[in-house]
Scaffold this motif. Structure first.
Motif, PDB file in Angstrom:
ATOM      1  N   ASN A 100       9.033  -8.184   5.467  1.00  0.00           N
ATOM      2  CA  ASN A 100       7.618  -8.407   5.771  1.00  0.00           C
ATOM      3  C   ASN A 100       7.005  -7.277   6.590  1.00  0.00           C
ATOM      4  O   ASN A 100       5.778  -7.187   6.711  1.00  0.00           O
ATOM      5  CB  ASN A 100       7.439  -9.730   6.522  1.00  0.00           C
ATOM      6  CG  ASN A 100       7.726 -10.937   5.649  1.00  0.00           C
ATOM      7  OD1 ASN A 100       7.582 -10.868   4.430  1.00  0.00           O
ATOM      8  ND2 ASN A 100       8.141 -12.029   6.267  1.00  0.00           N
ATOM      9  N   ASP A 101       7.848  -6.438   7.164  1.00  0.00           N
ATOM     10  CA  ASP A 101       7.360  -5.307   7.958  1.00  0.00           C
ATOM     11  C   ASP A 101       7.148  -4.059   7.111  1.00  0.00           C
ATOM     12  O   ASP A 101       6.661  -3.047   7.612  1.00  0.00           O
ATOM     13  CB  ASP A 101       8.340  -4.995   9.089  1.00  0.00           C
ATOM     14  CG  ASP A 101       8.454  -6.135  10.085  1.00  0.00           C
ATOM     15  OD1 ASP A 101       7.398  -6.612  10.545  1.00  0.00           O
ATOM     16  OD2 ASP A 101       9.588  -6.561  10.383  1.00  0.00           O
ATOM     17  N   ARG A 102       7.511  -4.118   5.853  1.00  0.00           N
ATOM     18  CA  ARG A 102       7.366  -2.959   4.974  1.00  0.00           C
ATOM     19  C   ARG A 102       5.892  -2.679   4.675  1.00  0.00           C
ATOM     20  O   ARG A 102       5.075  -3.588   4.519  1.00  0.00           O
ATOM     21  CB  ARG A 102       8.109  -3.177   3.659  1.00  0.00           C
ATOM     22  CG  ARG A 102       9.615  -3.376   3.816  1.00  0.00           C
ATOM     23  CD  ARG A 102      10.300  -2.055   4.138  1.00  0.00           C
ATOM     24  NE  ARG A 102      11.750  -2.229   4.216  1.00  0.00           N
ATOM     25  CZ  ARG A 102      12.427  -2.443   5.330  1.00  0.00           C
ATOM     26  NH1 ARG A 102      11.771  -2.518   6.480  1.00  0.00           N
ATOM     27  NH2 ARG A 102      13.735  -2.580   5.320  1.00  0.00           N
ATOM     28  N   ILE A 103       5.571  -1.390   4.577  1.00  0.00           N
ATOM     29  CA  ILE A 103       4.235  -0.934   4.195  1.00  0.00           C
ATOM     30  C   ILE A 103       4.378  -0.191   2.876  1.00  0.00           C
ATOM     31  O   ILE A 103       5.048   0.838   2.804  1.00  0.00           O
ATOM     32  CB  ILE A 103       3.642  -0.006   5.269  1.00  0.00           C
ATOM     33  CG1 ILE A 103       3.503  -0.748   6.601  1.00  0.00           C
ATOM     34  CG2 ILE A 103       2.294   0.557   4.817  1.00  0.00           C
ATOM     35  CD1 ILE A 103       3.128   0.153   7.763  1.00  0.00           C
ATOM     36  N   HIS A 104       3.780  -0.710   1.817  1.00  0.00           N
ATOM     37  CA  HIS A 104       3.949  -0.140   0.486  1.00  0.00           C
ATOM     38  C   HIS A 104       2.782   0.780   0.133  1.00  0.00           C
ATOM     39  O   HIS A 104       1.614   0.370   0.197  1.00  0.00           O
ATOM     40  CB  HIS A 104       4.075  -1.258  -0.551  1.00  0.00           C
ATOM     41  CG  HIS A 104       5.295  -2.113  -0.372  1.00  0.00           C
ATOM     42  ND1 HIS A 104       6.532  -1.749  -0.865  1.00  0.00           N
ATOM     43  CD2 HIS A 104       5.472  -3.301   0.265  1.00  0.00           C
ATOM     44  CE1 HIS A 104       7.419  -2.682  -0.563  1.00  0.00           C
ATOM     45  NE2 HIS A 104       6.799  -3.628   0.135  1.00  0.00           N
ATOM     46  N   LEU A 105       3.111   2.016  -0.233  1.00  0.00           N
ATOM     47  CA  LEU A 105       2.115   3.008  -0.625  1.00  0.00           C
ATOM     48  C   LEU A 105       2.413   3.503  -2.033  1.00  0.00           C
ATOM     49  O   LEU A 105       3.583   3.703  -2.388  1.00  0.00           O
ATOM     50  CB  LEU A 105       2.127   4.207   0.327  1.00  0.00           C
ATOM     51  CG  LEU A 105       1.937   3.952   1.819  1.00  0.00           C
ATOM     52  CD1 LEU A 105       1.975   5.276   2.576  1.00  0.00           C
ATOM     53  CD2 LEU A 105       0.631   3.239   2.088  1.00  0.00           C
ATOM     54  N   ALA A 106       1.387   3.725  -2.817  1.00  0.00           N
ATOM     55  CA  ALA A 106       1.539   4.258  -4.174  1.00  0.00           C
ATOM     56  C   ALA A 106       0.811   5.583  -4.305  1.00  0.00           C
ATOM     57  O   ALA A 106      -0.320   5.724  -3.836  1.00  0.00           O
ATOM     58  CB  ALA A 106       1.011   3.265  -5.203  1.00  0.00           C
TER      59      ALA A 106
ATOM     60  N   ARG B 118       1.128  -6.547  -1.918  1.00  0.00           N
ATOM     61  CA  ARG B 118       0.014  -5.704  -1.464  1.00  0.00           C
ATOM     62  C   ARG B 118       0.476  -4.260  -1.472  1.00  0.00           C
ATOM     63  O   ARG B 118       1.638  -3.961  -1.195  1.00  0.00           O
ATOM     64  CB  ARG B 118      -0.425  -6.111  -0.063  1.00  0.00           C
ATOM     65  CG  ARG B 118      -1.420  -5.150   0.594  1.00  0.00           C
ATOM     66  CD  ARG B 118      -1.726  -5.514   2.032  1.00  0.00           C
ATOM     67  NE  ARG B 118      -2.529  -6.724   2.131  1.00  0.00           N
ATOM     68  CZ  ARG B 118      -3.477  -6.905   3.055  1.00  0.00           C
ATOM     69  NH1 ARG B 118      -3.729  -5.960   3.944  1.00  0.00           N
ATOM     70  NH2 ARG B 118      -4.147  -8.026   3.110  1.00  0.00           N
ATOM     71  N   ILE B 119      -0.447  -3.356  -1.802  1.00  0.00           N
ATOM     72  CA  ILE B 119      -0.082  -1.938  -1.825  1.00  0.00           C
ATOM     73  C   ILE B 119      -1.326  -1.110  -1.511  1.00  0.00           C
ATOM     74  O   ILE B 119      -2.457  -1.520  -1.788  1.00  0.00           O
ATOM     75  CB  ILE B 119       0.521  -1.540  -3.199  1.00  0.00           C
ATOM     76  CG1 ILE B 119       1.331  -0.253  -3.096  1.00  0.00           C
ATOM     77  CG2 ILE B 119      -0.563  -1.438  -4.275  1.00  0.00           C
ATOM     78  CD1 ILE B 119       2.287  -0.027  -4.248  1.00  0.00           C
ATOM     79  N   ILE B 120      -1.107   0.048  -0.890  1.00  0.00           N
ATOM     80  CA  ILE B 120      -2.184   1.009  -0.657  1.00  0.00           C
ATOM     81  C   ILE B 120      -2.041   2.117  -1.692  1.00  0.00           C
ATOM     82  O   ILE B 120      -0.975   2.730  -1.809  1.00  0.00           O
ATOM     83  CB  ILE B 120      -2.112   1.619   0.755  1.00  0.00           C
ATOM     84  CG1 ILE B 120      -2.272   0.536   1.828  1.00  0.00           C
ATOM     85  CG2 ILE B 120      -3.182   2.693   0.932  1.00  0.00           C
ATOM     86  CD1 ILE B 120      -2.069   1.055   3.245  1.00  0.00           C
ATOM     87  N   TYR B 121      -3.093   2.358  -2.442  1.00  0.00           N
ATOM     88  CA  TYR B 121      -3.090   3.489  -3.370  1.00  0.00           C
ATOM     89  C   TYR B 121      -3.766   4.680  -2.704  1.00  0.00           C
ATOM     90  O   TYR B 121      -4.861   4.552  -2.141  1.00  0.00           O
ATOM     91  CB  TYR B 121      -3.825   3.162  -4.673  1.00  0.00           C
ATOM     92  CG  TYR B 121      -3.886   4.369  -5.582  1.00  0.00           C
ATOM     93  CD1 TYR B 121      -2.827   4.670  -6.432  1.00  0.00           C
ATOM     94  CD2 TYR B 121      -4.975   5.246  -5.544  1.00  0.00           C
ATOM     95  CE1 TYR B 121      -2.853   5.807  -7.233  1.00  0.00           C
ATOM     96  CE2 TYR B 121      -5.011   6.386  -6.333  1.00  0.00           C
ATOM     97  CZ  TYR B 121      -3.953   6.662  -7.177  1.00  0.00           C
ATOM     98  OH  TYR B 121      -3.965   7.795  -7.952  1.00  0.00           O
ATOM     99  N   LEU B 122      -3.115   5.858  -2.782  1.00  0.00           N
ATOM    100  CA  LEU B 122      -3.657   7.079  -2.188  1.00  0.00           C
ATOM    101  C   LEU B 122      -3.623   8.222  -3.189  1.00  0.00           C
ATOM    102  O   LEU B 122      -2.633   8.413  -3.907  1.00  0.00           O
ATOM    103  CB  LEU B 122      -2.845   7.484  -0.951  1.00  0.00           C
ATOM    104  CG  LEU B 122      -2.836   6.522   0.242  1.00  0.00           C
ATOM    105  CD1 LEU B 122      -1.872   7.031   1.307  1.00  0.00           C
ATOM    106  CD2 LEU B 122      -4.238   6.356   0.824  1.00  0.00           C
ATOM    107  N   ASP B 123      -4.689   9.008  -3.226  1.00  0.00           N
ATOM    108  CA  ASP B 123      -4.692  10.252  -3.990  1.00  0.00           C
ATOM    109  C   ASP B 123      -3.772  11.270  -3.322  1.00  0.00           C
ATOM    110  O   ASP B 123      -3.352  11.093  -2.168  1.00  0.00           O
ATOM    111  CB  ASP B 123      -6.109  10.812  -4.081  1.00  0.00           C
ATOM    112  CG  ASP B 123      -6.911  10.200  -5.229  1.00  0.00           C
ATOM    113  OD1 ASP B 123      -6.318   9.510  -6.075  1.00  0.00           O
ATOM    114  OD2 ASP B 123      -8.144  10.422  -5.270  1.00  0.00           O
TER     115      ASP B 123
END
Length: 360
Positions: free
Chosen positions: A64-70, A167-172
């Motif tokens: 639950n502490d993971r931060i997912h980025l794409a 949940r995920i954050i998409y970044l260029d």
């Protein structure tokens, strides 16, 4: 901490550059060692090894502490991707909790090796984006880079990543983060599927052409979603996505339907952005503007220099034609490009190797 002014940023560049670099002797030794061990394709840039970033004592260690980025992986933008990763880890309070999900068109051992040797401690996963998914769905835009299949991968992100990722954050790839990414990760989406900085004063009409606005049936799509006199624009290079709700509500199909309309009627000229606006504009969770100081690459035609917008800065984004690594290499950088340079692992390694070779 988010930067509060442009002057403050400039004053901190020198200190930041020093903090990101190991001693010269150690850096030269590291690069020479990697240079002997790696035989990469000439198409893959060479990067120096980044320092190991560790969690603080207050960081949790559960899933639950993971931060997912794409992010996407492309040789032409790999230098930008590496700088973005470096900036995220450098400014994160819990860097070991960040999981990167990289999308690429095909398996490339050289790129995979480059990531592993540059970031030995990085938690990342690789996924192939099948370009056949957008076969016949892409229309020519005003800039060639916007027509690349990988530019549309964000539309299919929820179908590609594992279902346990909610949940995920998409970044260029043309940005750097100068604040703790966890702040963006923790934004309250409420019932929304997408969160991003929202710009209600932007000239929204420019994102669609006369074929769209002259068609009453098409133009009324924004009815009830406009705030004031026009809908609000958002940039798709920085998005927090509830991928579980995305899948449940069928947003992939909705975006593909607008791509089909585009093929028939040519209603816009800006790649993958307009379908997102058609589906989500006026119906997103607004995030503070500090999380996307976009447009630093200028427009899509000339890429002229632009200044920073007033206010706090958590993320700098070189959307537009001009990219900081290309302008720096040309010897004609914009002022804001010097804010990207401290995170550039390729430039530092090249300079050190060059000086080392001169000495020998």
């Amino acid at each position: 901490m988010a930067f509060r002014s442009f002057d403050c940023l400039l004053l901190l560049i020198g200190l930041l550059s020093l903090s990101l670099q190991p001693p010269l002797t150690a850096l030269a030794a590291t690069n020479l060692r990697l240079n002997r061990n790696r035989k990469l394709s000439q198409n893959v840039p060479f990067f120096r090894e980044a320092p190991g970033f560790r969690n603080g004592q207050a960081c949790g260690s559960s899933p639950n502490d993971r931060i997912h980025l794409a992010m996407t992986l492309d040789c032409n933008y790999l230098r930008g991707t590496m700088a973005a990763v470096q900036s995220i880890l450098h400014n994160s309070g819990c860097p070991e909790n960040v999981v990167f999900h990289f999308l690429w068109l095909r398996y490339d051992q050289d790129i995979k090796t480059s990531i592993k040797t540059t970031f030995p401690y990085l938690n990342f996963k690789l996924y192939r984006f099948d370009s056949n998914l957008v076969q016949g769905k892409i229309s020519k835009s005003i800039r060639e880079a916007l027509d690349e299949p990988l530019n549309y991968a964000r539309i299919y992100l929820a179908e590609i990543i594992p279902t346990y990722v909610k949940r995920i954050i998409y970044l260029d790839s043309d940005l750097v983060v100068v604040d703790d990414i966890e702040k963006l990760w923790r934004v309250e989406l409420q019932d929304k599927v997408l969160a991003a900085p929202e710009y209600c004063q932007a000239n929204f009409t420019q994102y669609f052409n006369d074929n769209f606005w002259s068609d009453p049936e098409l133009a009324k799509v924004f009815k009830g979603r406009d705030k004031g006199k026009r809908p609000c624009y958002f940039n798709t290079g920085v998005m927090v996505l509830d991928v579980e709700k995305w899948r449940q509500r069928g947003y992939l199909q909705k975006l593909e339907e607008w791509m089909a309309v585009q093929k028939q009627k040519r209603i816009y000229h800006l790649g993958s952005l307009p379908p997102f606006l058609l589906v989500f504009a006026g119906n997103i969770k607004a995030v503070d503007h500090s999380w996307n100081q976009h447009g630093l690459g200028g427009d899509n035609i000339e890429g002229k220099c632009r200044s920073l917008h007033p206010g706090a800065i958590s993320l700098l984004h070189w959307s537009g034609k001009g990219k900081p690594w290309l302008r720096l290499d040309s010897g004609k950088p914009c002022v804001v490009d010097h804010l990207w340079a401290p995170y550039d692992l390729y430039r530092l390694s090249r300079l050190i190797l060059s000086s080392t070779n001169d000495e020998t």
